[in-house]
Design a protein around this motif. Sequence first.
Motif, PDB file in Angstrom:
ATOM      1  N   GLN A 265       8.175  -6.359   6.946  1.00  0.00           N
ATOM      2  CA  GLN A 265       9.265  -7.306   7.165  1.00  0.00           C
ATOM      3  C   GLN A 265       9.112  -7.994   8.509  1.00  0.00           C
ATOM      4  O   GLN A 265       9.271  -9.219   8.627  1.00  0.00           O
ATOM      5  N   LYS A 266       8.817  -7.213   9.544  1.00  0.00           N
ATOM      6  CA  LYS A 266       8.724  -7.764  10.888  1.00  0.00           C
ATOM      7  C   LYS A 266       7.508  -8.659  11.053  1.00  0.00           C
ATOM      8  O   LYS A 266       7.616  -9.790  11.558  1.00  0.00           O
ATOM      9  N   GLN A 267       6.337  -8.174  10.630  1.00  0.00           N
ATOM     10  CA  GLN A 267       5.090  -8.885  10.916  1.00  0.00           C
ATOM     11  C   GLN A 267       4.842 -10.057   9.976  1.00  0.00           C
ATOM     12  O   GLN A 267       4.214 -11.045  10.373  1.00  0.00           O
ATOM     13  N   LEU A 268       5.352  -9.982   8.757  1.00  0.00           N
ATOM     14  CA  LEU A 268       5.057 -11.012   7.770  1.00  0.00           C
ATOM     15  C   LEU A 268       6.292 -11.804   7.361  1.00  0.00           C
ATOM     16  O   LEU A 268       6.390 -13.004   7.626  1.00  0.00           O
ATOM     17  N   LEU A 269       7.261 -11.143   6.751  1.00  0.00           N
ATOM     18  CA  LEU A 269       8.397 -11.864   6.174  1.00  0.00           C
ATOM     19  C   LEU A 269       9.219 -12.579   7.234  1.00  0.00           C
ATOM     20  O   LEU A 269       9.539 -13.773   7.097  1.00  0.00           O
ATOM     21  N   ASP A 270       9.594 -11.875   8.292  1.00  0.00           N
ATOM     22  CA  ASP A 270      10.426 -12.473   9.331  1.00  0.00           C
ATOM     23  C   ASP A 270       9.640 -13.449  10.200  1.00  0.00           C
ATOM     24  O   ASP A 270      10.089 -14.569  10.461  1.00  0.00           O
ATOM     25  N   GLU A 271       8.472 -13.023  10.648  1.00  0.00           N
ATOM     26  CA  GLU A 271       7.689 -13.835  11.575  1.00  0.00           C
ATOM     27  C   GLU A 271       7.293 -15.183  10.968  1.00  0.00           C
ATOM     28  O   GLU A 271       7.303 -16.207  11.646  1.00  0.00           O
TER      29      GLU A 271
ATOM     30  N   ALA B 296       0.838  -1.205   0.000  1.00  0.00           N
ATOM     31  CA  ALA B 296       0.000   0.000   0.000  1.00  0.00           C
ATOM     32  C   ALA B 296       0.866   1.245   0.000  1.00  0.00           C
ATOM     33  O   ALA B 296       2.051   1.210   0.354  1.00  0.00           O
ATOM     34  N   MET B 297       0.253   2.346  -0.380  1.00  0.00           N
ATOM     35  CA  MET B 297       0.927   3.646  -0.355  1.00  0.00           C
ATOM     36  C   MET B 297       0.717   4.305   1.000  1.00  0.00           C
ATOM     37  O   MET B 297      -0.355   4.181   1.599  1.00  0.00           O
ATOM     38  N   THR B 298       1.729   5.000   1.460  1.00  0.00           N
ATOM     39  CA  THR B 298       1.631   5.708   2.728  1.00  0.00           C
ATOM     40  C   THR B 298       0.748   6.943   2.589  1.00  0.00           C
ATOM     41  O   THR B 298      -0.045   7.261   3.476  1.00  0.00           O
ATOM     42  N   GLU B 299       0.867   7.634   1.455  1.00  0.00           N
ATOM     43  CA  GLU B 299       0.089   8.844   1.197  1.00  0.00           C
ATOM     44  C   GLU B 299      -0.629   8.715  -0.137  1.00  0.00           C
ATOM     45  O   GLU B 299      -0.182   8.002  -1.041  1.00  0.00           O
ATOM     46  N   ARG B 300      -1.733   9.405  -0.275  1.00  0.00           N
ATOM     47  CA  ARG B 300      -2.563   9.295  -1.479  1.00  0.00           C
ATOM     48  C   ARG B 300      -1.813   9.741  -2.735  1.00  0.00           C
ATOM     49  O   ARG B 300      -2.030   9.221  -3.818  1.00  0.00           O
TER      50      ARG B 300
ATOM     51  N   GLU C 290       4.505   3.534  13.091  1.00  0.00           N
ATOM     52  CA  GLU C 290       4.838   4.913  12.725  1.00  0.00           C
ATOM     53  C   GLU C 290       3.702   5.624  12.007  1.00  0.00           C
ATOM     54  O   GLU C 290       3.820   6.792  11.622  1.00  0.00           O
ATOM     55  N   GLY C 291       2.566   4.926  11.807  1.00  0.00           N
ATOM     56  CA  GLY C 291       1.426   5.513  11.127  1.00  0.00           C
ATOM     57  C   GLY C 291       1.345   5.074   9.674  1.00  0.00           C
ATOM     58  O   GLY C 291       2.278   4.495   9.128  1.00  0.00           O
ATOM     59  N   GLY C 292       0.218   5.371   9.059  1.00  0.00           N
ATOM     60  CA  GLY C 292       0.004   4.980   7.674  1.00  0.00           C
ATOM     61  C   GLY C 292      -0.870   3.747   7.570  1.00  0.00           C
ATOM     62  O   GLY C 292      -1.113   3.041   8.553  1.00  0.00           O
ATOM     63  N   PRO C 293      -1.363   3.448   6.376  1.00  0.00           N
ATOM     64  CA  PRO C 293      -2.244   2.294   6.171  1.00  0.00           C
ATOM     65  C   PRO C 293      -1.505   0.971   6.338  1.00  0.00           C
ATOM     66  O   PRO C 293      -0.266   0.925   6.279  1.00  0.00           O
ATOM     67  N   PRO C 294      -2.219  -0.126   6.558  1.00  0.00           N
ATOM     68  CA  PRO C 294      -1.595  -1.447   6.595  1.00  0.00           C
ATOM     69  C   PRO C 294      -0.821  -1.739   5.314  1.00  0.00           C
ATOM     70  O   PRO C 294      -1.246  -1.363   4.219  1.00  0.00           O
ATOM     71  N   ALA C 295       0.329  -2.383   5.474  1.00  0.00           N
ATOM     72  CA  ALA C 295       1.209  -2.776   4.360  1.00  0.00           C
ATOM     73  C   ALA C 295       1.795  -1.582   3.615  1.00  0.00           C
ATOM     74  O   ALA C 295       2.198  -1.703   2.464  1.00  0.00           O
ATOM     75  N   SER C 296       1.860  -0.431   4.273  1.00  0.00           N
ATOM     76  CA  SER C 296       2.497   0.728   3.657  1.00  0.00           C
ATOM     77  C   SER C 296       3.921   0.936   4.158  1.00  0.00           C
ATOM     78  O   SER C 296       4.662   1.737   3.601  1.00  0.00           O
ATOM     79  N   SER C 297       4.303   0.210   5.201  1.00  0.00           N
ATOM     80  CA  SER C 297       5.635   0.327   5.794  1.00  0.00           C
ATOM     81  C   SER C 297       6.431  -0.937   5.508  1.00  0.00           C
ATOM     82  O   SER C 297       6.036  -2.037   5.926  1.00  0.00           O
TER      83      SER C 297
ATOM     84  N   TYR D 267      -2.069 -10.980   2.820  1.00  0.00           N
ATOM     85  CA  TYR D 267      -1.685  -9.915   3.752  1.00  0.00           C
ATOM     86  C   TYR D 267      -1.827  -8.551   3.077  1.00  0.00           C
ATOM     87  O   TYR D 267      -1.450  -8.390   1.921  1.00  0.00           O
ATOM     88  N   PRO D 268      -2.381  -7.525   3.750  1.00  0.00           N
ATOM     89  CA  PRO D 268      -2.814  -7.465   5.143  1.00  0.00           C
ATOM     90  C   PRO D 268      -4.335  -7.512   5.292  1.00  0.00           C
ATOM     91  O   PRO D 268      -4.883  -6.887   6.203  1.00  0.00           O
ATOM     92  N   HIS D 269      -5.041  -8.198   4.418  1.00  0.00           N
ATOM     93  CA  HIS D 269      -6.497  -8.162   4.425  1.00  0.00           C
ATOM     94  C   HIS D 269      -7.089  -8.973   5.577  1.00  0.00           C
ATOM     95  O   HIS D 269      -6.434  -9.855   6.142  1.00  0.00           O
ATOM     96  N   TRP D 270      -8.331  -8.692   5.867  1.00  0.00           N
ATOM     97  CA  TRP D 270      -8.986  -9.256   7.052  1.00  0.00           C
ATOM     98  C   TRP D 270      -9.086 -10.778   7.006  1.00  0.00           C
ATOM     99  O   TRP D 270      -9.092 -11.437   8.037  1.00  0.00           O
ATOM    100  N   ASP D 271      -9.173 -11.352   5.810  1.00  0.00           N
ATOM    101  CA  ASP D 271      -9.292 -12.806   5.700  1.00  0.00           C
ATOM    102  C   ASP D 271      -7.931 -13.462   5.468  1.00  0.00           C
ATOM    103  O   ASP D 271      -7.829 -14.496   4.807  1.00  0.00           O
TER     104      ASP D 271
END
Length: 366
Positions: free
Chosen positions: A90-96, A26-30, A78-85, A330-334
């Motif tokens: 890396q921490k929540q998906l790739l590494d974990e 996702a993009m951090t800003e529009r 740090e803020g922003g939409p899911p999957a924008s950082s 990732y990062p969708h609800w399902d």
Amino acid sequence: MTVAELDRPDTAKTKLGIVDCDIHPAMTERNELSRFMPLRWREHVRDFGMRSGGSLVGMLQYPRLNHGGMRQDAYPPEGGPPASSLAFLQKQLLDELNIEFGMLQALNPGPSLQNLELSAAVCAAINDWQVDKWLAPEPRLKGGISIAQEDAEASVREIEERLKDKRFAQLQFVPRSLEPAGRKRYWPIYEIAEAHDLPIAVHPAATGWHANTGAGWASFYVEEHYAFSHSIQTILISMIFEGVFERFPKLKVVLVEGGFAWLPSLMWRMDREWERMRGEVPHVKRRPSDYIRRNIWITTQPIEEPPNVRHMNNLLQWIGADRLMFSTDYPHWDFDHPDRAFRVGLSEEAKRGIMRDNAFAVYGLG
């Protein structure tokens, strides 16, 4: 060894390596995409907007669940939409989850815009954005080439431009195209994909030229979400009976986020109808199920688990474990977690194939 590999937790290194075939960046800003677009098109979007083939402008056809259909725990600290950082992904998906490679599915309106020149510009910008924000700093991520698919000539130019960049592992094609996907207007795209062994990932999107039903737009998001499988099936049927796989026998097509429990019954019905009416389509020289077992792969999410989980074994036997590749969405609800995606016992060979080896073979990873 990369910095990301050195920093990966020891617990992750002990797990089976995984290829995730459906990650949505996702993009951090529009306005994040604007710096990758020429001034001419930045001004056009500013003054006139972007019009897709759908009935609404500048919004989804259906309002989604709270948080835009995203996991509530996927918002970066740090803020922003899911999957924008990248750091948080890396921490929540790739590494974990010990993701060896992750296939980006960069959902965007570009392929379905009515202005085909703007469509090509947006798709090119999306590709540049993928490289800049995701692919260059993280080698575990692989991009998908976004194309203005209704303009085959422009699509081929964009593909040729990206072929030299091996960080792109596939080509993206969205359902609900202007014409059925098997029509010859799209064949130049299939020709170059086959020539360069570039898999085509077909992923449903919230925009498109047609509704997901034959009668028009449905009433509720739940209908639209369920109908993702309909648009996937429509593409598959069209490509088979229009002769795409007979003309391009080495073409690889990956069906993403459309489920898979429907595939056996669809194969049976297509085979039966082909036997009865094969005189109408003499160019289709094989049974439809033969093309599926040769040219089609399908990702696991969302997994339609039957009430009796043992029946999943029947599904896997009918489809073939070698046709399935794991995905989280990732990062969708399902989102599907790899430890809980299959509640049925799998052989080590089948599990390793679905979670890793099938994707390695299809995408030429390693």
